[in-house]
Write a protein that holds these residues in place. Sequence first.
Motif, PDB file in Angstrom:
ATOM      1  N   MET A  92       0.763  -1.227  -0.087  1.00 45.31           N
ATOM      2  CA  MET A  92      -0.129  -0.402  -0.169  1.00 45.31           C
ATOM      3  C   MET A  92       1.308   1.773  -0.445  1.00 45.31           C
ATOM      4  O   MET A  92       0.808   2.188  -0.433  1.00 45.31           O
ATOM      5  N   THR A  93       1.994   0.965   0.681  1.00 45.75           N
ATOM      6  CA  THR A  93       2.855   2.188   0.707  1.00 45.75           C
ATOM      7  C   THR A  93       3.247   2.779  -0.753  1.00 45.75           C
ATOM      8  O   THR A  93       2.829   4.209  -0.682  1.00 45.75           O
ATOM      9  N   ARG A  94       3.651   2.554  -1.316  1.00 49.64           N
ATOM     10  CA  ARG A  94       4.131   2.292  -2.904  1.00 49.64           C
ATOM     11  C   ARG A  94       2.933   3.114  -4.071  1.00 49.64           C
ATOM     12  O   ARG A  94       3.031   4.392  -4.123  1.00 49.64           O
ATOM     13  N   LYS A  95       1.613   2.286  -3.801  1.00 53.34           N
ATOM     14  CA  LYS A  95       0.796   2.233  -4.399  1.00 53.34           C
ATOM     15  C   LYS A  95      -0.031   3.879  -3.845  1.00 53.34           C
ATOM     16  O   LYS A  95      -0.283   4.870  -4.872  1.00 53.34           O
ATOM     17  N   VAL A  96      -0.419   4.896  -2.547  1.00 54.01           N
ATOM     18  CA  VAL A  96      -0.882   6.168  -1.450  1.00 54.01           C
ATOM     19  C   VAL A  96       0.737   6.719  -2.090  1.00 54.01           C
ATOM     20  O   VAL A  96       0.442   8.073  -2.849  1.00 54.01           O
ATOM     21  N   GLU A  97       1.934   6.293  -2.340  1.00 48.18           N
ATOM     22  CA  GLU A  97       2.675   7.682  -2.710  1.00 48.18           C
ATOM     23  C   GLU A  97       2.500   8.066  -4.291  1.00 48.18           C
ATOM     24  O   GLU A  97       2.394   8.900  -4.491  1.00 48.18           O
ATOM     25  N   ASP A  98       2.133   6.875  -5.037  1.00 50.60           N
ATOM     26  CA  ASP A  98       2.606   6.836  -6.784  1.00 50.60           C
ATOM     27  C   ASP A  98       1.083   7.796  -6.768  1.00 50.60           C
ATOM     28  O   ASP A  98       0.597   9.075  -7.439  1.00 50.60           O
ATOM     29  N   ILE A  99      -0.196   7.846  -5.490  1.00 44.28           N
ATOM     30  CA  ILE A  99      -0.990   8.991  -6.210  1.00 44.28           C
ATOM     31  C   ILE A  99      -1.073  10.256  -5.287  1.00 44.28           C
ATOM     32  O   ILE A  99      -1.538  10.853  -5.832  1.00 44.28           O
ATOM     33  N   THR A 100      -0.476  10.285  -4.771  1.00 41.27           N
ATOM     34  CA  THR A 100       0.047  11.189  -3.881  1.00 41.27           C
ATOM     35  C   THR A 100       0.469  11.893  -5.072  1.00 41.27           C
ATOM     36  O   THR A 100       0.240  13.367  -5.249  1.00 41.27           O
ATOM     37  N   LEU A 101       1.346  11.652  -5.866  1.00 47.72           N
ATOM     38  CA  LEU A 101       1.973  11.935  -6.595  1.00 47.72           C
ATOM     39  C   LEU A 101       1.427  12.803  -7.948  1.00 47.72           C
ATOM     40  O   LEU A 101       0.704  14.460  -8.442  1.00 47.72           O
ATOM     41  N   GLN A 102       0.359  11.903  -8.142  1.00 49.47           N
ATOM     42  CA  GLN A 102      -0.821  12.363  -9.362  1.00 49.47           C
ATOM     43  C   GLN A 102      -1.355  13.727  -8.442  1.00 49.47           C
ATOM     44  O   GLN A 102      -1.869  14.615  -9.601  1.00 49.47           O
ATOM     45  N   LEU A 103      -1.493  13.725  -7.129  1.00 50.60           N
ATOM     46  CA  LEU A 103      -3.310  14.694  -6.752  1.00 50.60           C
ATOM     47  C   LEU A 103      -2.414  16.001  -6.698  1.00 50.60           C
ATOM     48  O   LEU A 103      -2.916  17.417  -6.644  1.00 50.60           O
ATOM     49  N   ILE A 104      -0.733  15.734  -6.108  1.00 52.66           N
ATOM     50  CA  ILE A 104       0.362  16.866  -5.604  1.00 52.66           C
ATOM     51  C   ILE A 104      -0.081  17.769  -7.790  1.00 52.66           C
ATOM     52  O   ILE A 104      -0.057  18.624  -7.754  1.00 52.66           O
TER      53      ILE A 104
ATOM     54  N   ALA B 271       6.061  -6.401  -4.075  1.00 53.04           N
ATOM     55  CA  ALA B 271       5.192  -7.101  -5.023  1.00 53.04           C
ATOM     56  C   ALA B 271       4.628  -8.718  -4.173  1.00 53.04           C
ATOM     57  O   ALA B 271       3.226  -8.487  -4.837  1.00 53.04           O
ATOM     58  N   ASP B 272       5.257  -8.835  -3.285  1.00 59.52           N
ATOM     59  CA  ASP B 272       4.498 -10.444  -2.319  1.00 59.52           C
ATOM     60  C   ASP B 272       3.894 -10.206  -1.656  1.00 59.52           C
ATOM     61  O   ASP B 272       3.394 -10.842  -0.406  1.00 59.52           O
ATOM     62  N   SER B 273       3.588  -8.859  -1.072  1.00 58.01           N
ATOM     63  CA  SER B 273       2.432  -7.977  -0.006  1.00 58.01           C
ATOM     64  C   SER B 273       0.979  -8.706  -0.238  1.00 58.01           C
ATOM     65  O   SER B 273       0.347  -8.519  -1.311  1.00 58.01           O
ATOM     66  N   ASP B 274      -0.040  -8.914   0.625  1.00 59.83           N
ATOM     67  CA  ASP B 274      -1.106  -9.181   0.373  1.00 59.83           C
ATOM     68  C   ASP B 274      -1.904  -7.952   0.665  1.00 59.83           C
ATOM     69  O   ASP B 274      -3.261  -7.935   1.035  1.00 59.83           O
ATOM     70  N   ASP B 275      -1.052  -6.831   1.310  1.00 54.34           N
ATOM     71  CA  ASP B 275      -2.345  -6.326   1.956  1.00 54.34           C
ATOM     72  C   ASP B 275      -2.961  -5.400   1.332  1.00 54.34           C
ATOM     73  O   ASP B 275      -4.544  -5.076   1.546  1.00 54.34           O
TER      74      ASP B 275
END
Length: 272
Positions: free
Chosen positions: A53-65, A95-99
């Motif tokens: 989730m950490t990288r997913k939210v970072e990538d979306i944050t960049l979009q929101l900026i 990639a191995d995370s299931d969060d």
Amino acid sequence: MMKKLLVMLLALAMICTTFVACGNKSSYEDLVIVDLGLEKEYFGIAFRAGSDMTRKVEDITLQLIEDGTLGELSTKYEVGAVGKGEYTPKADACADSDDWAYIKDKGTLVVGITDYKPMDYLDENGEWIGFDAEYARAVAAKLGVKVEFKEIDWDFKLASLEAKEIDCIWNGMTITEGIEAAADCTAPYMYNTQVAVVKKENADKYKAIADFKGVAIAAEGGSAGETVIKENADLKDGLKTVTAQTDALLEVLSGASEAAIVDLTLAKALIG
């Protein structure tokens, strides 16, 4: 019996008016902010260790900026969100995370918060608003899930995260070595610092950290403000731990503590 009840209600109303007026900014007009000259600190979002989730939210944050969303929220809530060119996603994709699969399956991102204006606080309709609340909703919309805001004990935020009582800590959380050792943090999305708050009548007495030596100083347990006090020889003996940053301000208003150490973002929102 009715007469006693009316007397009790009037007494409670007077207390509310004297101290907080139920959260109204004007309640804090007798307080003033003291700049301690401390270094900037940075806010991030914490997910479970090894979470995708950490990288997913970072990538979306960049979009929101880039699309101006965070800039608009920064202006609306008068906080120091980072701008274009200041934010670089840094987390591993894990990639191995299931969060993410776990959150997507239940359809809800549970966000751990405290009542902390201007980041997360209740409006007149009992809805959570604030910079982080709107930011979280914007991220959740792009993820295609709902947001559930859950108030937590800030002292036990990491335990709540690990136990899956919440999915992330997103509440003006200062990134520290301790947080990064126990969880995955996003890149910083906002800057902040710690300040002292005293009564206006005492403003001339307190100009620097050394001036607070020997006096009672309130801070939220587990907060950056508490860390500042504990790590300073002139302040640590006066530490009085409370449940929330707003409680620290009430300590000063009531005279129970001479000062409070809180986030500048909170102090500006409530005191101005």
